[in-house]
Write an enzyme that holds these catalytic residues in place. Structure first.
Site, PDB file in Angstrom:
ATOM      1  N   ARG A 218       0.803  -1.215   0.227  1.00 42.33           N
ATOM      2  CA  ARG A 218      -0.032   0.006   0.158  1.00 42.33           C
ATOM      3  C   ARG A 218       0.901   1.364   0.146  1.00 42.33           C
ATOM      4  O   ARG A 218       0.543   2.207  -0.837  1.00 42.33           O
ATOM      5  CB  ARG A 218      -0.858  -0.048   1.356  1.00 42.33           C
TER       6      ARG A 218
ATOM      7  N   HIS B 269      -8.437   7.291   1.275  1.00 36.96           N
ATOM      8  CA  HIS B 269      -8.395   7.962   2.548  1.00 36.96           C
ATOM      9  C   HIS B 269      -9.500   9.042   2.539  1.00 36.96           C
ATOM     10  O   HIS B 269     -10.026   9.515   1.718  1.00 36.96           O
ATOM     11  CB  HIS B 269      -7.125   8.877   2.214  1.00 36.96           C
TER      12      HIS B 269
ATOM     13  N   TYR C 217       2.389  10.753   1.305  1.00 40.22           N
ATOM     14  CA  TYR C 217       3.357   9.970   0.357  1.00 40.22           C
ATOM     15  C   TYR C 217       4.236  10.992  -0.377  1.00 40.22           C
ATOM     16  O   TYR C 217       4.887  10.614  -1.180  1.00 40.22           O
ATOM     17  CB  TYR C 217       2.468   9.172  -0.565  1.00 40.22           C
TER      18      TYR C 217
END
Length: 317
Positions: A266, A290, A299
């Site tokens: 992920r 999310h 990220y």
């Protein structure tokens, strides 16, 4: 005002919030650890903030306690217990007016998310291919059996970044090969929301093989699709569970020499999408399911080479 026990408080909280069984297990684990430290005769109303701080010192990792838990684990514990106390105080279940878990969280180190490298993924694919060829040639179970099934599961994690619990709730009828989409139900979702996700081209052959095998095995639409027990000579449970998936990744990690897990896939997907030149934050947020875009933004990591160019471009002094 009542003065309930920890377990009575947890039972009332779980019923009021309609917690899922997995969430109840998580809360129970935290309560069990706290009661073990306090002594099982201690009631929630007897706990002071000073007692909580002493517990924190006793269990959190430090130079004096190198085997203690990480700061992130402590913050997780304190969040759960703070929620229980807030509920108990609000509904007069605890003979107390002060939440002892208020303001006891700690700053935690900001470290990169544990992910994977492309070379590690390629090597793992080769290991799975070798296991599959072994089973095909010798008609025997390899260490990873049945290899074709675990290939499909591996590629699903790689291409979709789906959470483990949500993958376990995919039913045979959730896959639409004609439209090349699949439904990830709200049942296994951490955000309690259902999502429709595309089947990438490279994932399609693996899901096609899985669907064909499921049809041959007599699967019904509501049957758990990723259920190794229906295809294996070795596994005999009714439904596939978390332990079986974790056992597969443990075996794969041992064979490759790299730590692998669904969550690392992920993180790899999230990082890959956000490093792409044509990155789209909102698309990435939708793919990873999310609820808060700040989670997706985590990220985005700084480009070291871009920073080097900026530093090198400074005028000389």
């Amino acid at each position: 005002m009542n003065d309930v026990s920890f377990m009575e408080l947890l039972s009332s909280y779980a019923a009021d919030k309609h917690l899922r069984p997995k969430s109840v297990t998580t809360y129970s684990g935290v309560v069990r650890l706290f009661r073990k430290y306090l002594g099982h005769q201690t009631f929630p109303s007897m706990v002071t903030r000073e007692m909580v701080i002493k517990w924190r010192v006793a269990i959190i990792r430090s130079e004096a306690n190198p085997k203690g838990i990480a700061e992130s684990s402590w913050n997780n514990y304190s969040r759960h217990l703070k929620a229980l106390y807030s509920f108990g105080i609000k509904h007069d279940l605890i003979a107390s007016i002060q939440n002892p878990f208020e303001g006891v969280s700690v700053k935690q180190p900001k470290t990169p998310k544990k992910s994977l490298q492309p070379l590690q993924i390629r090597y793992a694919r080769e290991v799975l291919s070798v296991c599959r060829r072994f089973e095909s040639c010798y008609d025997e179970c390899s260490k990873i059996h049945p290899a074709w099934f675990w290939q499909a599961l591996f590629e699903t994690f790689f291409h979709t970044g789906i959470r483990l619990n949500q993958l376990l709730h995919i039913e045979a009828g959730d896959i639409n090969l004609k439209k090349r989409i699949f439904r990830a139900s709200a049942i296994g979702s951490k955000t309690h929301s259902e999502t429709i996700l595309p089947i990438p081209d490279d994932l399609y052959p693996y899901l096609y093989e899985l669907i064909v095998a499921a049809h041959s095995a007599g699967f019904k639409r509501k049957d758990q699709l990723f259920n190794v027990n229906r295809f294996s000579q070795r596994h005999k449970r009714a439904n596939m569970n978390t332990w079986q998936v974790e056992h597969f990744f443990q075996a794969l990690s041992e064979l490759t020499g790299y730590k692998m897990s669904p969550h690392r896939f992920r993180h790899f997907l999230g990082t890959s999408l956000m490093e792409s030149p044509e990155r789209n934050i909102h698309l990435t947020q939708s793919i990873l399911n999310h609820t808060d875009i700040r989670t997706t933004m985590e990220y985005i990591s700084p480009d070291v080479e871009a920073m080097r160019r900026a530093l090198n471009a400074r005028p000389p002094v």
